[in-house]
Design a protein around this motif. Structure first.
Motif, mmCIF file in Angstrom:
data_model
loop_
_atom_site.group_PDB
_atom_site.id
_atom_site.type_symbol
_atom_site.label_atom_id
_atom_site.label_comp_id
_atom_site.label_asym_id
_atom_site.label_seq_id
_atom_site.Cartn_x
_atom_site.Cartn_y
_atom_site.Cartn_z
ATOM 1 N N MET A 1 -16.399 16.783 61.406
ATOM 2 C CA MET A 1 -16.183 18.234 61.331
ATOM 3 C C MET A 1 -15.385 18.573 60.069
ATOM 4 S SD MET A 1 -14.351 20.216 64.324
ATOM 5 C CE MET A 1 -14.344 21.846 64.721
ATOM 6 N N SER A 2 -15.716 19.670 59.434
ATOM 7 C CA SER A 2 -15.005 20.026 58.204
ATOM 8 C C SER A 2 -13.577 20.470 58.535
ATOM 9 C CB SER A 2 -15.762 21.126 57.468
ATOM 10 O OG SER A 2 -16.059 22.173 58.343
ATOM 11 N N ALA A 3 -12.774 20.638 57.484
ATOM 12 C CA ALA A 3 -11.366 20.978 57.663
ATOM 13 C C ALA A 3 -11.222 22.317 58.372
ATOM 14 C CB ALA A 3 -10.691 21.038 56.302
ATOM 15 N N ALA A 4 -10.123 22.448 59.094
ATOM 16 C CA ALA A 4 -9.875 23.700 59.819
ATOM 17 C C ALA A 4 -9.664 24.840 58.836
ATOM 18 C CB ALA A 4 -8.667 23.552 60.719
ATOM 19 N N GLN A 5 -10.225 25.984 59.185
ATOM 20 C CA GLN A 5 -10.066 27.190 58.373
ATOM 21 C C GLN A 5 -8.890 28.001 58.927
ATOM 22 O OE1 GLN A 5 -13.510 29.761 58.708
ATOM 23 N NE2 GLN A 5 -13.505 30.117 56.510
ATOM 24 N N ILE A 6 -8.869 28.134 60.243
ATOM 25 C CA ILE A 6 -7.761 28.815 60.915
ATOM 26 C C ILE A 6 -7.436 28.051 62.191
ATOM 27 C CG2 ILE A 6 -8.226 31.143 60.050
ATOM 28 C CD1 ILE A 6 -9.613 31.681 62.776
ATOM 29 N N GLY A 7 -6.252 28.306 62.745
ATOM 30 C CA GLY A 7 -5.933 27.635 63.992
ATOM 31 C C GLY A 7 -4.577 28.003 64.539
ATOM 32 N N LEU A 8 -4.338 27.490 65.721
ATOM 33 C CA LEU A 8 -3.048 27.647 66.393
ATOM 34 C C LEU A 8 -2.541 26.255 66.738
ATOM 35 C CD1 LEU A 8 -3.923 30.476 68.983
ATOM 36 C CD2 LEU A 8 -2.892 30.747 66.710
ATOM 37 N N ASP A 9 -1.234 26.064 66.571
ATOM 38 C CA ASP A 9 -0.587 24.799 66.915
ATOM 39 C C ASP A 9 0.421 25.059 68.010
ATOM 40 O OD1 ASP A 9 -1.591 22.799 65.409
ATOM 41 O OD2 ASP A 9 -0.123 22.970 63.784
ATOM 42 N N ALA A 10 0.101 24.647 69.218
ATOM 43 C CA ALA A 10 1.028 24.775 70.348
ATOM 44 C C ALA A 10 1.683 26.161 70.405
ATOM 45 C CB ALA A 10 2.100 23.691 70.273
ATOM 46 N N VAL A 11 0.839 27.184 70.343
ATOM 47 C CA VAL A 11 1.358 28.553 70.279
ATOM 48 C C VAL A 11 1.628 29.140 71.671
ATOM 49 C CG1 VAL A 11 0.638 30.947 69.808
ATOM 50 C CG2 VAL A 11 0.511 29.218 67.997
ATOM 51 N N SER A 12 2.820 29.653 71.827
ATOM 52 C CA SER A 12 3.156 30.455 73.005
ATOM 53 C C SER A 12 3.530 31.845 72.539
ATOM 54 C CB SER A 12 4.330 29.835 73.772
ATOM 55 O OG SER A 12 3.947 28.567 74.287
ATOM 56 N N VAL A 13 3.115 32.835 73.333
ATOM 57 C CA VAL A 13 3.446 34.223 73.016
ATOM 58 C C VAL A 13 3.981 34.880 74.276
ATOM 59 C CG1 VAL A 13 2.527 36.493 72.387
ATOM 60 C CG2 VAL A 13 1.712 34.453 71.186
ATOM 61 N N ARG A 14 5.101 35.516 74.143
ATOM 62 C CA ARG A 14 5.699 36.255 75.246
ATOM 63 C C ARG A 14 5.621 37.734 74.895
ATOM 64 N NH1 ARG A 14 8.618 35.537 79.586
ATOM 65 N NH2 ARG A 14 8.288 33.301 79.568
#
Ligand SMILES: Nc1ncnc2c1ncn2[C@@H]1O[C@H](COP(=O)(O)OP(=O)(O)O)[C@@H](O)[C@H]1O
Ligand SMILES: [Mg+2]
Length: 240
Positions: A1-14
């Motif tokens: 798979m090609s490199a990530a363009q966008i992403g989330l790393d262990a994201v929490s939102v309150r």
């Protein structure tokens, strides 16, 4: 798979007292068409808004490869009481980074309207167009800004079946465009649409990512129950 363009790393939102996302990690590569599914309140909109930088994560990181441009569409387009043409041109003209003249902005806006089949209503008030035309106008406005990634929050939820198909066709067309194929990430309440358009499906429940599968696996009753009983139960509920 090609490199990530966008992403989330262990994201929490309150959001206030509510944990809207909890420990969500996701990497999206160029050209993917990722559908976000899950019940109301599962965190789909929050995930999109976080990816777009509209909501800051309480924990974790939002990733974006250098130079990636994003645009976001909502269930109901936010249109100004101006002609369809000026709705598109104004956004382009106001983009300081591009420094376009009004005339140049109008030329690009006309191209974008043509791209979505709205050239014939260019001079009509954007707010007076049909629901499907308004959403196509919002797509033209996004397209004109030349994004690499298009985020869409239930873009067809308020449309009749015909308009829904038109918007879906445009999404597919944008994603497979030869000159510039867009990455799509969208929230959908419509599993038929997900099957038609997605390459990958992310299932959310209570702010947690419970399944992240290629579309064929997500809709394979021999695969999904073992990968994610929660997602399987959701799909069964939607289809029954
Ligand atoms: N502005 C807000 N303030 C407080 N809680 C919110 C707000 N927006 C959403 N939430 C809560 O966050 C959770 C996720 O919501 P949302 O991302 O809108 O889910 P979805 O788009 O899947 O319906 C829900 O529990 C919702 O009630
Ligand atoms: Mg939502």
């Amino acid at each position: 798979m090609s490199a990530a363009q966008i992403g989330l790393d262990a994201v929490s939102v309150r959001l206030g007292a509510q944990a809207a996302l909890m420990g969500v990690s996701l990497r999206i590569a160029a050209g993917e068409r990722v559908a976000l599914v899950g019940a109301n309140g599962s965190g789909k909109s929050t995930l999109l808004r976080t990816l777009h930088g509209l909501v800051p994560p309480t924990q974790g990181q939002v990733q974006q490869a250098p130079g990636v441009r994003q645009a976001m569409l909502f269930q109901r387009p936010h249109l100004l009481r101006l002609s369809a043409l000026n709705n598109v041109a104004l956004g382009l003209w106001l983009d300081r980074a591009r420094g376009l003249s009004w005339a140049a902005a109008k030329v690009l806006a006309l191209q974008a309207l043509e791209r979505v089949g709205l050239l014939s209503v260019a001079q009509q008030n954007g707010r007076q167009l049909s629901g499907g035309q308004q959403q196509r106008l919002a797509l033209a406005r996004a397209w004109a800004r030349q994004p690499d990634v298009l985020l869409l929050d239930e873009p067809t939820a308020s449309l009749d079946p015909h308009a829904k198909r038109e918007v879906e066709a445009l999404m597919a067309d944008f994603a497979s465009s030869e000159e510039r194929a867009l990455t799509l990430v969208w929230a959908s309440h419509n599993l038929g649409q997900v099957k038609r358009l997605a390459t990958r499906v992310v299932y959310l429940e209570g702010g947690r990512l419970m399944a992240d599968l290629p579309v064929a696996d997500f809709f394979n009753p021999a695969v999904l129950p073992a990968c994610s009983p929660a997602a399987h139960a959701f799909v069964q509920g939607e289809l029954s």
